[in-house]
Design a protein around this motif. Structure first.
Motif, PDB file in Angstrom:
ATOM      1  N   TYR A   1       9.319  21.177  -9.530  1.00  0.00           N
ATOM      2  CA  TYR A   1       9.501  22.365 -10.354  1.00  0.00           C
ATOM      3  C   TYR A   1      10.313  23.434  -9.603  1.00  0.00           C
ATOM      4  O   TYR A   1      11.217  24.059 -10.166  1.00  0.00           O
ATOM      5  CB  TYR A   1       8.123  22.889 -10.760  1.00  0.00           C
ATOM      6  N   GLY A   2      10.006  23.599  -8.295  1.00  0.00           N
ATOM      7  CA  GLY A   2      10.749  24.570  -7.491  1.00  0.00           C
ATOM      8  C   GLY A   2      12.240  24.267  -7.467  1.00  0.00           C
ATOM      9  O   GLY A   2      13.076  25.176  -7.555  1.00  0.00           O
ATOM     10  N   LEU A   3      12.573  22.985  -7.366  1.00  0.00           N
ATOM     11  CA  LEU A   3      14.000  22.618  -7.331  1.00  0.00           C
ATOM     12  C   LEU A   3      14.660  22.892  -8.676  1.00  0.00           C
ATOM     13  O   LEU A   3      15.805  23.352  -8.743  1.00  0.00           O
ATOM     14  CB  LEU A   3      14.143  21.143  -6.949  1.00  0.00           C
ATOM     15  N   LEU A   4      13.923  22.622  -9.758  1.00  0.00           N
ATOM     16  CA  LEU A   4      14.453  22.871 -11.099  1.00  0.00           C
ATOM     17  C   LEU A   4      14.712  24.367 -11.305  1.00  0.00           C
ATOM     18  O   LEU A   4      15.746  24.767 -11.863  1.00  0.00           O
ATOM     19  CB  LEU A   4      13.446  22.364 -12.128  1.00  0.00           C
ATOM     20  N   VAL A   5      13.761  25.184 -10.828  1.00  0.00           N
ATOM     21  CA  VAL A   5      13.928  26.635 -10.907  1.00  0.00           C
ATOM     22  C   VAL A   5      15.197  27.051 -10.164  1.00  0.00           C
ATOM     23  O   VAL A   5      15.982  27.874 -10.644  1.00  0.00           O
ATOM     24  CB  VAL A   5      12.690  27.346 -10.318  1.00  0.00           C
ATOM     25  N   ALA A   6      15.401  26.449  -8.980  1.00  0.00           N
ATOM     26  CA  ALA A   6      16.582  26.792  -8.184  1.00  0.00           C
ATOM     27  C   ALA A   6      17.862  26.493  -8.969  1.00  0.00           C
ATOM     28  O   ALA A   6      18.803  27.294  -8.969  1.00  0.00           O
ATOM     29  CB  ALA A   6      16.566  26.030  -6.868  1.00  0.00           C
TER      30      ALA A   6
ATOM     31  N   LEU B   1      20.162  24.741 -22.491  1.00  0.00           N
ATOM     32  CA  LEU B   1      19.020  24.270 -23.286  1.00  0.00           C
ATOM     33  C   LEU B   1      18.235  23.167 -22.601  1.00  0.00           C
ATOM     34  O   LEU B   1      17.016  23.281 -22.464  1.00  0.00           O
ATOM     35  CB  LEU B   1      19.489  23.833 -24.679  1.00  0.00           C
ATOM     36  N   PRO B   2      18.918  22.084 -22.119  1.00  0.00           N
ATOM     37  CA  PRO B   2      18.135  21.047 -21.428  1.00  0.00           C
ATOM     38  C   PRO B   2      17.387  21.594 -20.210  1.00  0.00           C
ATOM     39  O   PRO B   2      16.227  21.225 -19.965  1.00  0.00           O
ATOM     40  CB  PRO B   2      19.189  20.019 -20.984  1.00  0.00           C
ATOM     41  N   LEU B   3      18.036  22.503 -19.480  1.00  0.00           N
ATOM     42  CA  LEU B   3      17.422  23.045 -18.261  1.00  0.00           C
ATOM     43  C   LEU B   3      16.188  23.884 -18.605  1.00  0.00           C
ATOM     44  O   LEU B   3      15.108  23.697 -18.030  1.00  0.00           O
ATOM     45  CB  LEU B   3      18.460  23.902 -17.531  1.00  0.00           C
ATOM     46  N   GLY B   4      16.342  24.778 -19.573  1.00  0.00           N
ATOM     47  CA  GLY B   4      15.222  25.618 -19.982  1.00  0.00           C
ATOM     48  C   GLY B   4      14.086  24.767 -20.534  1.00  0.00           C
ATOM     49  O   GLY B   4      12.908  24.992 -20.234  1.00  0.00           O
ATOM     50  N   PHE B   5      14.447  23.759 -21.322  1.00  0.00           N
ATOM     51  CA  PHE B   5      13.461  22.869 -21.917  1.00  0.00           C
ATOM     52  C   PHE B   5      12.695  22.117 -20.828  1.00  0.00           C
ATOM     53  O   PHE B   5      11.465  22.048 -20.843  1.00  0.00           O
ATOM     54  CB  PHE B   5      14.179  21.892 -22.848  1.00  0.00           C
ATOM     55  N   ALA B   6      13.462  21.554 -19.858  1.00  0.00           N
ATOM     56  CA  ALA B   6      12.826  20.800 -18.774  1.00  0.00           C
ATOM     57  C   ALA B   6      11.872  21.690 -17.989  1.00  0.00           C
ATOM     58  O   ALA B   6      10.760  21.274 -17.628  1.00  0.00           O
ATOM     59  CB  ALA B   6      13.883  20.212 -17.853  1.00  0.00           C
TER      60      ALA B   6
END
Lengths: 331, 94
Positions: A43-48, A14-19
């Motif tokens: 954003y690219g790093l978060l996607v990874a 949830l936190p990851l999807g939300f972020a």
């Protein structure tokens, strides 16, 4: 390894999807272009990280190195070069309303399509697993890339080489044969120079390791090549080295050796094995290694050159009087 | 399969956010970022489809497709940036 109990990975969802969504929302709403570029790198790093959560280490590595890192560098140097392009005020209310309606429609159609997918989705896990032994590769993604869908991978390496050729062709005619200069962004700061001395030796080892370990573990030519390219770009940014001249024969060889070797071995497969891009059974692993090594080199060279840009950039960067005189010479 | 639903849904929303941003913002950089967010949304959906639960081997074929897609997206972005720079130069020289 001490026995550490890690928290349940579901807590991260949830936190990851939300972020992810919040960052994407900010990226689409902000009026500041440069901030958007920097945000996009994060954003690219978060996607990874999200993709690691879904068990796709190979793709996550690629996204972190390419989609986040190198893409961020590309966009940042472009932002510096293109100057502060101020965003026009948002289009008027009717235009925005119709765009919103269009987006809503697209969402509904896509949602219907995605939700209509059969569950569980049909997959090719079993066929890949049953044939994977032939390739002697432990990493199923590597087996798909280099053997089962080798045509895709070969064409992709051709795309990279073509991208460099097209990029170079956009340089000014008078500068043909010169060094690319997109990374000449003023005198480097001492911290950048320090980083440029510190990182490349480690990055070199990491890049080659990623290529080598890619046979059995997450990694491979693209991930390894991207790390190597990033190291070259760092050296050029810190002015500890210069990108090679466009006319340099060795550089050109480096760009094409990967796709060329892939194609030649693939063609040979039509004669000594059963089909185009088929490998003879006794030589499968050595041939795959050979192709992947050449591909790592070509990916690294091509990506580094893509970041380095054309020989002379159009625009305000070159100090000499550009334009009119050259325009007269150009046929 | 909540994780699959969550990340697949996120991919969908990312695609649409990218589409919105692509249509609303004029500067080239913003359009490219928007295009890449759209592409990232598609990748998200593909990877969510490949996911089959914790501890189960995911489908490697969509993974290979996405990997290829990322490399092509970066090449395309690099080309678009040079095209944009060239265009700006032409306009400046009038």
């Amino acid at each position: 390894m001490p026995d550490v109990s890690l928290p349940d990975p579901h807590w991260a969802d949830l936190p990851l999807g939300f972020a992810l969504l919040v960052l994407a929302l900010w990226l689409t709403w902000t009026q500041r272009d440069r901030a958007a570029v920097i945000g996009f790198t994060g954003y690219g790093l978060l996607v990874a990280i999200a993709w690691v959560r879904l068990g796709s280490m190979d793709v996550a590595l690629t996204e972190a190195a390419l989609g986040g890192g190198l893409m961020g560098l590309l966009l940042l140097t472009a932002a510096a070069r293109l100057g502060e392009e101020t965003d026009q005020p948002a289009p008027g209310l009717p235009a925005r309303l119709s765009i919103a309606l269009l987006c809503l429609g697209v969402t509904l159609v896509l949602a219907a399509v995605v939700l209509g997918l059969p569950s569980p989705a049909p997959n090719l896990v079993a066929p890949v697993a049953s044939h994977q032994a032939v390739t002697e590769l432990g990493n199923p993604v590597a087996a798909v890339l280099i053997a089962f869908r080798a045509v895709d991978t070969m064409l992709e390496s051709v795309v990279l080489a073509l991208a460099v050729i097209v990029l170079w062709s956009f340089g000014a005619d008078r500068a043909w044969g010169a060094r690319p200069r997109a990374l000449h962004l003023g005198p480097p700061s001492p911290a950048l120079v320090f980083l440029g001395r510190l990182l490349p030796p480690a990055g070199l080892i990491v890049g080659v390791h990623l290529f080598w370990t890619g046979a059995d573990h997450p990694g491979g030519p693209f991930q390894g090549g991207a790390v190597l390219a990033a190291m070259a770009a760092l050296l050029w940014l810190a002015r500890l080295g210069e990108p090679p001249r466009v006319s340099d024969g060795l550089t050109r060889l480096g760009i094409v050796v990967g796709p060329l070797l892939f194609l030649l071995i693939g063609l040979a497969g039509a004669v000594i094995a059963d089909a185009f891009l088929d490998y003879p059974e006794a030589l499968t692993k050595p041939l795959i290694l050979l192709i992947e090594a050449a591909k790592t080199l070509s990916v690294a060279v091509a990506l580094a050159l893509l970041v380095a840009g054309p020989p002379e950039l159009p625009g305000p960067m070159p100090p000499r009087q550009s334009g009119r005189a050259a325009k007269g010479v150009t046929p | 399969m909540t994780a699959q639903f969550l990340y697949g849904g996120a991919g969908l929303i990312l695609f649409v956010l990218g589409l919105w941003s692509f249509l609303v913002h004029a500067p080239l950089l913003r359009k490219l970022i928007a295009l890449n967010i759209m592409g990232g949304g598609v990748f998200h959906v593909l990877i969510a489809v490949a996911y089959r639960g914790d501890g189960v081997t995911p489908d490697p074929v969509p993974h290979a497709l996405v990997l290829t897609g990322i490399v092509v997206a970066v090449s395309a972005t690099a080309l678009a940036l040079v095209l944009g720079a060239r265009l700006q130069d032409e306009q400046r020289q009038g």
